[in-house]
Design a protein around this motif. Sequence first.
Motif, PDB file in Angstrom:
ATOM      1  N   ILE A 102     -16.221  33.115  13.631  1.00 15.18           N
ATOM      2  CA  ILE A 102     -17.670  33.297  13.659  1.00 15.18           C
ATOM      3  C   ILE A 102     -17.984  34.406  12.663  1.00 15.18           C
ATOM      4  N   MET A 103     -18.841  34.096  11.712  1.00 20.24           N
ATOM      5  CA  MET A 103     -19.241  35.076  10.703  1.00 20.24           C
ATOM      6  C   MET A 103     -20.610  35.624  11.078  1.00 20.24           C
ATOM      7  N   ALA A 104     -20.866  36.862  10.666  1.00 15.46           N
ATOM      8  CA  ALA A 104     -22.173  37.466  10.916  1.00 15.46           C
ATOM      9  C   ALA A 104     -22.485  38.474   9.828  1.00 15.46           C
ATOM     10  N   ASP A 111     -36.235  39.953   8.076  1.00 11.46           N
ATOM     11  CA  ASP A 111     -36.345  38.496   8.166  1.00 11.46           C
ATOM     12  C   ASP A 111     -34.948  37.912   8.326  1.00 11.46           C
ATOM     13  N   CYS A 112     -34.676  37.318   9.487  1.00 12.44           N
ATOM     14  CA  CYS A 112     -33.319  36.819   9.745  1.00 12.44           C
ATOM     15  C   CYS A 112     -33.090  35.401   9.236  1.00 12.44           C
ATOM     16  N   ARG A 113     -34.078  34.795   8.601  1.00 17.95           N
ATOM     17  CA  ARG A 113     -33.869  33.446   8.056  1.00 17.95           C
ATOM     18  C   ARG A 113     -32.904  33.497   6.868  1.00 17.95           C
ATOM     19  N   LEU A 140     -24.013  33.806  11.818  1.00 22.43           N
ATOM     20  CA  LEU A 140     -25.182  34.423  12.429  1.00 22.43           C
ATOM     21  C   LEU A 140     -25.786  35.440  11.479  1.00 22.43           C
ATOM     22  N   ILE A 141     -27.098  35.453  11.390  1.00 30.95           N
ATOM     23  CA  ILE A 141     -27.799  36.434  10.568  1.00 30.95           C
ATOM     24  C   ILE A 141     -28.699  37.239  11.498  1.00 30.95           C
ATOM     25  N   PHE A 142     -28.428  38.539  11.573  1.00 27.91           N
ATOM     26  CA  PHE A 142     -29.169  39.425  12.453  1.00 27.91           C
ATOM     27  C   PHE A 142     -30.196  40.225  11.672  1.00 27.91           C
ATOM     28  N   SER A 143     -31.304  40.481  12.327  1.00 25.72           N
ATOM     29  CA  SER A 143     -32.327  41.364  11.793  1.00 25.72           C
ATOM     30  C   SER A 143     -33.063  41.963  12.984  1.00 25.72           C
ATOM     31  N   ARG A 146     -33.519  40.064  16.451  1.00 29.98           N
ATOM     32  CA  ARG A 146     -33.521  38.614  16.243  1.00 29.98           C
ATOM     33  C   ARG A 146     -32.220  38.175  15.580  1.00 29.98           C
ATOM     34  N   VAL A 147     -31.887  36.903  15.820  1.00 27.26           N
ATOM     35  CA  VAL A 147     -30.701  36.334  15.192  1.00 27.26           C
ATOM     36  C   VAL A 147     -30.992  34.882  14.817  1.00 27.26           C
TER      37      VAL A 147
END
Length: 156
Positions: A102-104, A111-113, A140-143, A146-147
């Motif tokens: 799992i990458m993050a 903006d987590c998009r 996963l992109i966190f901001s 939000r994810v």
Amino acid sequence: MQTDQFRSHYAPRMKTRILFPLALRRAASEWQQQSLPSVVEDLQGLVLAPPANEERFHVVFLDEERRRLGIAALGEGRLGAVSLNLRDLFGRALAVEARRMIMAHNHPSGDCRPSDYDIDATQKISTVAHSLGIELVDHLIFSGDRVFSMRKGCEL
């Protein structure tokens, strides 16, 4: 359908999960037995650690039963960019005999998009991982709180 067209068409309907803050550090013996939601919480805590103006990239390596084999910080960058060495990523995955990962990373912008680059890089990493017998479970992109899950957002 082009990526930008897909995003403008489907992005308003995509939901972003709100995650709770990272729990207190667990004992090493418990670390491997954690559920995937707690793995996500740990990744959130790592990629959102101060200073908040730098992008960070971490990977959790898992075995066949989705138990943790290890976690690695594989990239840090400036606002809007992070550098990732694929040789290092897959070298570490193979060294621990990972079957899944799992990458993050974070987006300090708020903006987590995913960007077009995030989507392209994730698809390339997934292709290489598959050829090595490793499943990319998610990126996963966190901001903030939000994810964005690239798996659930149909980008993986």
